[in-house]
Write a protein that holds these residues in place. Sequence first.
Motif, mmCIF file in Angstrom:
data_model
loop_
_atom_site.group_PDB
_atom_site.id
_atom_site.type_symbol
_atom_site.label_atom_id
_atom_site.label_comp_id
_atom_site.label_asym_id
_atom_site.label_seq_id
_atom_site.Cartn_x
_atom_site.Cartn_y
_atom_site.Cartn_z
ATOM 1 N N SER A 8 -56.284 -63.750 22.882
ATOM 2 C CA SER A 8 -57.222 -63.847 21.765
ATOM 3 C C SER A 8 -56.703 -63.016 20.605
ATOM 4 C CB SER A 8 -58.617 -63.338 22.169
ATOM 5 O OG SER A 8 -59.206 -64.206 23.123
ATOM 6 N N LYS A 9 -57.011 -63.501 19.410
ATOM 7 C CA LYS A 9 -56.551 -62.803 18.214
ATOM 8 C C LYS A 9 -57.587 -62.974 17.118
ATOM 9 C CE LYS A 9 -52.945 -63.089 14.620
ATOM 10 N NZ LYS A 9 -52.506 -61.708 14.499
ATOM 11 N N TRP A 10 -57.776 -61.912 16.364
ATOM 12 C CA TRP A 10 -58.719 -61.944 15.245
ATOM 13 C C TRP A 10 -58.009 -61.520 13.968
ATOM 14 C CZ3 TRP A 10 -59.925 -60.619 20.181
ATOM 15 C CH2 TRP A 10 -61.096 -61.131 20.745
ATOM 16 N N TYR A 11 -58.397 -62.166 12.868
ATOM 17 C CA TYR A 11 -58.087 -61.634 11.538
ATOM 18 C C TYR A 11 -59.398 -61.038 11.040
ATOM 19 C CZ TYR A 11 -53.680 -64.263 11.231
ATOM 20 O OH TYR A 11 -52.410 -64.753 11.425
ATOM 21 N N GLY A 12 -59.529 -59.739 11.067
ATOM 22 C CA GLY A 12 -60.818 -59.128 10.743
ATOM 23 C C GLY A 12 -61.859 -59.630 11.721
ATOM 24 N N LEU A 17 -57.496 -67.125 17.560
ATOM 25 C CA LEU A 17 -57.140 -67.614 18.898
ATOM 26 C C LEU A 17 -58.214 -67.141 19.875
ATOM 27 C CD1 LEU A 17 -53.285 -66.815 19.005
ATOM 28 C CD2 LEU A 17 -54.371 -69.034 18.514
ATOM 29 N N ALA A 18 -58.710 -68.067 20.690
ATOM 30 C CA ALA A 18 -59.807 -67.745 21.585
ATOM 31 C C ALA A 18 -59.419 -68.063 23.027
ATOM 32 C CB ALA A 18 -61.063 -68.514 21.188
ATOM 33 N N ASP A 19 -59.055 -67.026 23.759
ATOM 34 C CA ASP A 19 -58.813 -67.140 25.204
ATOM 35 C C ASP A 19 -57.822 -68.270 25.533
ATOM 36 O OD1 ASP A 19 -59.096 -66.381 27.841
ATOM 37 O OD2 ASP A 19 -60.899 -67.601 28.180
ATOM 38 N N CYS A 20 -56.669 -68.241 24.862
ATOM 39 C CA CYS A 20 -55.666 -69.299 25.059
ATOM 40 C C CYS A 20 -54.801 -69.017 26.287
ATOM 41 C CB CYS A 20 -54.758 -69.400 23.838
ATOM 42 S SG CYS A 20 -55.609 -70.008 22.372
ATOM 43 N N THR A 21 -54.729 -69.980 27.165
ATOM 44 C CA THR A 21 -53.899 -69.864 28.360
ATOM 45 C C THR A 21 -53.082 -71.132 28.524
ATOM 46 O OG1 THR A 21 -55.465 -68.410 29.493
ATOM 47 C CG2 THR A 21 -53.921 -69.612 30.883
ATOM 48 N N THR A 22 -51.767 -70.973 28.581
ATOM 49 C CA THR A 22 -50.903 -72.108 28.887
ATOM 50 C C THR A 22 -49.533 -71.546 29.276
ATOM 51 O OG1 THR A 22 -50.106 -74.287 28.148
ATOM 52 C CG2 THR A 22 -50.061 -72.509 26.520
ATOM 53 N N THR A 46 -47.083 -65.939 18.193
ATOM 54 C CA THR A 46 -47.326 -64.803 19.096
ATOM 55 C C THR A 46 -46.255 -64.745 20.185
ATOM 56 O OG1 THR A 46 -48.788 -66.080 20.547
ATOM 57 C CG2 THR A 46 -49.851 -64.791 18.796
ATOM 58 N N VAL A 47 -45.657 -65.894 20.492
ATOM 59 C CA VAL A 47 -44.711 -65.939 21.617
ATOM 60 C C VAL A 47 -43.455 -65.103 21.342
ATOM 61 C CG1 VAL A 47 -43.216 -67.459 22.992
ATOM 62 C CG2 VAL A 47 -45.548 -68.175 22.449
ATOM 63 N N GLU A 51 -46.479 -62.618 15.371
ATOM 64 C CA GLU A 51 -47.891 -62.299 15.152
ATOM 65 C C GLU A 51 -48.379 -61.470 16.338
ATOM 66 O OE1 GLU A 51 -50.041 -62.799 12.796
ATOM 67 O OE2 GLU A 51 -49.165 -64.373 11.545
ATOM 68 N N PRO A 52 -49.005 -60.335 16.056
ATOM 69 C CA PRO A 52 -49.584 -59.564 17.163
ATOM 70 C C PRO A 52 -50.884 -60.217 17.650
ATOM 71 C CG PRO A 52 -50.078 -58.500 15.071
ATOM 72 C CD PRO A 52 -49.234 -59.709 14.752
ATOM 73 N N PHE A 53 -51.318 -59.869 18.836
ATOM 74 C CA PHE A 53 -52.606 -60.366 19.334
ATOM 75 C C PHE A 53 -53.335 -59.199 19.987
ATOM 76 C CE2 PHE A 53 -50.944 -60.503 23.671
ATOM 77 C CZ PHE A 53 -49.592 -60.709 23.455
ATOM 78 N N GLN A 54 -54.658 -59.319 20.060
ATOM 79 C CA GLN A 54 -55.440 -58.168 20.516
ATOM 80 C C GLN A 54 -55.776 -58.218 21.999
ATOM 81 O OE1 GLN A 54 -56.624 -59.744 17.482
ATOM 82 N NE2 GLN A 54 -55.607 -58.249 16.173
ATOM 83 N N GLU A 55 -55.909 -59.431 22.545
ATOM 84 C CA GLU A 55 -56.289 -59.526 23.960
ATOM 85 C C GLU A 55 -55.385 -60.501 24.684
ATOM 86 O OE1 GLU A 55 -60.388 -60.574 24.450
ATOM 87 O OE2 GLU A 55 -61.083 -58.642 23.657
ATOM 88 N N GLY A 56 -55.221 -60.257 25.978
ATOM 89 C CA GLY A 56 -54.441 -61.158 26.806
ATOM 90 C C GLY A 56 -53.008 -60.683 26.947
ATOM 91 N N GLU A 57 -52.185 -61.567 27.483
ATOM 92 C CA GLU A 57 -50.810 -61.182 27.772
ATOM 93 C C GLU A 57 -49.875 -62.379 27.567
ATOM 94 O OE1 GLU A 57 -50.026 -60.115 31.839
ATOM 95 O OE2 GLU A 57 -48.340 -58.832 31.269
ATOM 96 N N ILE A 58 -48.690 -62.118 27.037
ATOM 97 C CA ILE A 58 -47.668 -63.158 26.944
ATOM 98 C C ILE A 58 -46.400 -62.603 27.584
ATOM 99 C CG2 ILE A 58 -46.266 -64.604 25.417
ATOM 100 C CD1 ILE A 58 -48.529 -64.601 23.421
ATOM 101 N N VAL A 59 -45.848 -63.369 28.495
ATOM 102 C CA VAL A 59 -44.628 -62.945 29.188
ATOM 103 C C VAL A 59 -43.558 -64.013 28.956
ATOM 104 C CG1 VAL A 59 -43.598 -62.312 31.397
ATOM 105 C CG2 VAL A 59 -45.993 -61.731 30.933
ATOM 106 N N VAL A 60 -42.432 -63.587 28.411
ATOM 107 C CA VAL A 60 -41.320 -64.498 28.155
ATOM 108 C C VAL A 60 -40.139 -64.054 29.007
ATOM 109 C CG1 VAL A 60 -39.709 -65.381 26.418
ATOM 110 C CG2 VAL A 60 -42.086 -64.935 25.785
ATOM 111 N N ASP A 61 -39.747 -64.882 29.944
ATOM 112 C CA ASP A 61 -38.622 -64.564 30.822
ATOM 113 C C ASP A 61 -38.771 -63.157 31.421
ATOM 114 O OD1 ASP A 61 -36.232 -65.212 32.094
ATOM 115 O OD2 ASP A 61 -35.008 -64.275 30.534
ATOM 116 N N GLY A 62 -39.981 -62.856 31.833
ATOM 117 C CA GLY A 62 -40.227 -61.560 32.475
ATOM 118 C C GLY A 62 -40.505 -60.409 31.516
ATOM 119 N N ILE A 63 -40.377 -60.656 30.206
ATOM 120 C CA ILE A 63 -40.613 -59.592 29.229
ATOM 121 C C ILE A 63 -42.037 -59.712 28.678
ATOM 122 C CG2 ILE A 63 -39.889 -58.595 27.013
ATOM 123 C CD1 ILE A 63 -37.166 -59.931 27.423
#
Length: 242
Positions: A8-12, A17-22, A46-47, A51-63
């Motif tokens: 999830s991500k907010w501008y102010g 982005l709202a609870d995106c999972t894929t 974000t990948v 762009e930074p994001f406030q909630e959740g997690e993104i993992v690219v090739d283990g990073i």
Amino acid sequence: MIEIKHVSKWYGSFQVLADCTTSVAKGEVVVVCGPSGSGKSTLIKTVNALEPFQEGEIVVDGISVGDAKTDLPKLRSKVGMVFQHFELFPHLSVMDNLTLAQVKVLGRGKDEAAERARKLLDRVGLKAHQEKFPGQLSGGQQQRVAIARALSMDPIAMLFDEPTSALDPEMVNEVLDVMVDLAKEGMTMMVVTHEMGFARKVAHRVVFMDGGKIVEDTDKDAFFDPSALRSERARHFLSKIL
Ligand code: ADP
Ligand code: MG
């Protein structure tokens, strides 16, 4: 290869982005579509931490992308990105556009970088243009240079954000052809596009976004099967662009 988990991500106070999972598996091609303003560009950026994001997690090739300890230049060198507006360095020749980051970021020698650049320019059909400057090329040629430049870093995955939407219609196919070849060679790709012909040809999955949410995330055949579509919004969107 790419895991997006509950992002999830907010501008102010505006939630973009709202609870995106894929996810995108190695060798998989995922097309992201949806109406203007639905968050496609933001999600794809974000990948590779543009762009930074406030909630959740993104993992690219283990990073873990959101981890403050992550080496962002290294991450970005592993994930190639191609934008709507080609964003080449206007004051550098095509060759220099392709060799700069190879030398500066990967530490390659000039000859090695030039050799790699020539191979890639040949592959995108632009070997004869290596000494030209971006302004001397058509939009389609510039975008092919941008793709070759991203590939020069030997990325493990490629992100595309509407790579053909700023092009004159007659130039769209020369860029899509390069992308189709890449997909067929097994490149891991996340592609924001409304080119549904491309999606039909090479996508494995289609993600449909609306209002910052991932509304559909289905395999390609299910996405294009009107009877299988789950959301009214996606059906409406498809009826307008197909
Ligand atoms: P898409 O690529 O699907 O058209 P974007 O990811 O560019 O959508 O934008 C999603 C929403 O976030 C839009 O409503 C846009 O106006 C808003 N937005 C994008 N960038 C910013 C920003 N830097 N500040 C505030 N709002 C933004
Ligand atoms: Mg966009």
